[in-house]
Design a protein around this motif. Sequence first.
Motif, PDB file in Angstrom:
ATOM      1  N   ILE A 159      -5.482   0.604   6.950  1.00 45.78           N
ATOM      2  CA  ILE A 159      -4.197   0.040   6.529  1.00 45.78           C
ATOM      3  C   ILE A 159      -3.027   0.819   7.146  1.00 45.78           C
ATOM      4  O   ILE A 159      -2.096   0.231   7.695  1.00 45.78           O
ATOM      5  CB  ILE A 159      -4.096   0.007   4.988  1.00 45.78           C
ATOM      6  N   ARG A 190      -8.295   2.918   3.717  1.00 46.09           N
ATOM      7  CA  ARG A 190      -6.922   3.456   3.632  1.00 46.09           C
ATOM      8  C   ARG A 190      -6.387   3.704   5.041  1.00 46.09           C
ATOM      9  O   ARG A 190      -5.272   3.349   5.381  1.00 46.09           O
ATOM     10  CB  ARG A 190      -6.913   4.757   2.822  1.00 46.09           C
ATOM     11  N   ILE A 219      -7.323  -5.942  -0.314  1.00 48.52           N
ATOM     12  CA  ILE A 219      -7.840  -5.236   0.865  1.00 48.52           C
ATOM     13  C   ILE A 219      -8.938  -6.025   1.590  1.00 48.52           C
ATOM     14  O   ILE A 219      -8.914  -6.152   2.819  1.00 48.52           O
ATOM     15  CB  ILE A 219      -8.359  -3.840   0.451  1.00 48.52           C
ATOM     16  N   CYS A 270       0.825  -1.218   0.000  1.00 55.27           N
ATOM     17  CA  CYS A 270       0.000   0.000   0.000  1.00 55.27           C
ATOM     18  C   CYS A 270       0.853   1.259   0.000  1.00 55.27           C
ATOM     19  O   CYS A 270       1.759   1.392   0.807  1.00 55.27           O
ATOM     20  CB  CYS A 270      -0.905  -0.012   1.234  1.00 55.27           C
ATOM     21  N   TYR A 271       0.547   2.183  -0.939  1.00 59.85           N
ATOM     22  CA  TYR A 271       1.241   3.481  -0.892  1.00 59.85           C
ATOM     23  C   TYR A 271       0.270   4.622  -0.595  1.00 59.85           C
ATOM     24  O   TYR A 271       0.533   5.769  -0.887  1.00 59.85           O
ATOM     25  CB  TYR A 271       2.123   3.722  -2.111  1.00 59.85           C
ATOM     26  N   GLN A 272      -0.875   4.284  -0.002  1.00 54.33           N
ATOM     27  CA  GLN A 272      -1.789   5.273   0.565  1.00 54.33           C
ATOM     28  C   GLN A 272      -2.380   6.243  -0.461  1.00 54.33           C
ATOM     29  O   GLN A 272      -2.543   7.429  -0.188  1.00 54.33           O
ATOM     30  CB  GLN A 272      -1.083   6.051   1.691  1.00 54.33           C
ATOM     31  N   CYS A 273      -2.744   5.731  -1.628  1.00 53.74           N
ATOM     32  CA  CYS A 273      -3.313   6.621  -2.646  1.00 53.74           C
ATOM     33  C   CYS A 273      -4.770   6.983  -2.344  1.00 53.74           C
ATOM     34  O   CYS A 273      -5.275   7.996  -2.810  1.00 53.74           O
ATOM     35  CB  CYS A 273      -3.223   5.969  -4.019  1.00 53.74           C
ATOM     36  N   GLY A 274      -5.470   6.134  -1.594  1.00 50.59           N
ATOM     37  CA  GLY A 274      -6.861   6.422  -1.224  1.00 50.59           C
ATOM     38  C   GLY A 274      -7.897   5.937  -2.220  1.00 50.59           C
ATOM     39  O   GLY A 274      -9.098   6.169  -2.029  1.00 50.59           O
ATOM     40  N   THR A 275      -7.477   5.239  -3.270  1.00 53.53           N
ATOM     41  CA  THR A 275      -8.446   4.721  -4.255  1.00 53.53           C
ATOM     42  C   THR A 275      -9.461   3.797  -3.571  1.00 53.53           C
ATOM     43  O   THR A 275     -10.645   3.801  -3.904  1.00 53.53           O
ATOM     44  CB  THR A 275      -7.709   3.953  -5.375  1.00 53.53           C
ATOM     45  N   CYS A 276      -8.983   3.012  -2.617  1.00 55.93           N
ATOM     46  CA  CYS A 276      -9.890   2.084  -1.914  1.00 55.93           C
ATOM     47  C   CYS A 276     -11.005   2.861  -1.209  1.00 55.93           C
ATOM     48  O   CYS A 276     -12.182   2.521  -1.343  1.00 55.93           O
ATOM     49  CB  CYS A 276      -9.112   1.214  -0.932  1.00 55.93           C
ATOM     50  N   CYS A 332      -7.483  -1.297  -6.590  1.00 61.41           N
ATOM     51  CA  CYS A 332      -6.204  -0.898  -5.976  1.00 61.41           C
ATOM     52  C   CYS A 332      -5.062  -0.992  -6.995  1.00 61.41           C
ATOM     53  O   CYS A 332      -4.805  -2.058  -7.552  1.00 61.41           O
ATOM     54  CB  CYS A 332      -5.897  -1.799  -4.776  1.00 61.41           C
ATOM     55  N   PRO A 333      -4.356   0.120  -7.238  1.00 60.10           N
ATOM     56  CA  PRO A 333      -3.258   0.090  -8.220  1.00 60.10           C
ATOM     57  C   PRO A 333      -2.063  -0.721  -7.738  1.00 60.10           C
ATOM     58  O   PRO A 333      -1.199  -1.079  -8.535  1.00 60.10           O
ATOM     59  CB  PRO A 333      -2.886   1.571  -8.372  1.00 60.10           C
ATOM     60  N   GLN A 334      -2.008  -0.990  -6.462  1.00 53.51           N
ATOM     61  CA  GLN A 334      -0.876  -1.730  -5.903  1.00 53.51           C
ATOM     62  C   GLN A 334      -1.208  -3.202  -5.642  1.00 53.51           C
ATOM     63  O   GLN A 334      -0.437  -3.918  -5.032  1.00 53.51           O
ATOM     64  CB  GLN A 334      -0.450  -1.081  -4.571  1.00 53.51           C
ATOM     65  N   VAL A 343      -3.183  -4.491  -3.584  1.00 53.24           N
ATOM     66  CA  VAL A 343      -3.371  -4.876  -2.184  1.00 53.24           C
ATOM     67  C   VAL A 343      -4.708  -5.619  -2.113  1.00 53.24           C
ATOM     68  O   VAL A 343      -5.719  -5.127  -2.620  1.00 53.24           O
ATOM     69  CB  VAL A 343      -3.406  -3.637  -1.250  1.00 53.24           C
TER      70      VAL A 343
HETATM   71  S1  SF4 Z   1      -6.043   1.631  -3.142  1.00 55.06           S
HETATM   72 FE1  SF4 Z   1      -4.403   0.210  -2.596  1.00 55.06          FE
HETATM   73  S2  SF4 Z   1      -2.507   1.437  -2.563  1.00 55.06           S
HETATM   74 FE2  SF4 Z   1      -4.258   2.855  -2.569  1.00 55.06          FE
HETATM   75  S3  SF4 Z   1      -4.591   3.280  -0.361  1.00 55.06           S
HETATM   76 FE3  SF4 Z   1      -5.944   1.609  -0.905  1.00 55.06          FE
HETATM   77  S4  SF4 Z   1      -4.775  -0.243  -0.438  1.00 55.06           S
HETATM   78 FE4  SF4 Z   1      -3.338   1.427  -0.496  1.00 55.06          FE
END
Ligand code: SF4
Length: 177
Positions: A59, A56, A95, A34-40, A89-91, A93
């Motif tokens: 996490i 987010r 979730i 996770c790089y905390q982009c907030g998409t979730c 999630c672009p990474q 994760v």
């Molecule tokens: S969408 Fe993925 S990378 Fe972005 S905050 Fe949520 S878990 Fe982290």
Amino acid sequence: MKYVLGVDRNMMSISTGFTKEVRSHLGGETITNCYQCGTCTSSCPVARVTNRFNPRRLIIRSLRGRRSEILSGETLWLCCSCFNCQERCPQKVEIAELIYALRNIAVGEGNIPKIYSEFISALYSEGKLVKVASFTEKKRAVYGLPPLRKTDVEAIRKILLETSFGKVLKVLEEKKE
Ligand code: SF4
Ligand code: SF4
């Protein structure tokens, strides 16, 4: 100090004891992606209706090692497992799976909302999550439905005790004492 999307890069690289614990559980392996982009959070139907839940934030708090806050709080149990976040999630994760992993750790310590512990007790004692009232049974005949088959409670108990469900029951029993 370097920041990525407002997140301290050094902090993100810290692997707390709790992070290791989460990663060692099925479903928790991807938490450190996770790089905390907030998409979730922006995809989450629960976060849209209440500020009591934010994946987010869940996490980042886990990554920071706020173990007791996460495991004893209600937040974990508000996710409705729709998987919107996981798909976007672009990474990559996982979730929703991660939330299951956190729930499993919480349950192992007896932290489970009352409604779920009642379901567990009902499944063990009655073989059903929800007891079917005789009124409902009678209504089936009105709608031309066959009577419900008798539940083989002993068989269900045997299956439950052969799985880790037995451990959950033990934890819940100990908590009652
Ligand atoms: S969408 Fe993925 S990378 Fe972005 S905050 Fe949520 S878990 Fe982290
Ligand atoms: S799976 Fe849970 S956290 Fe993810 S979008 Fe659905 S409700 Fe929100």
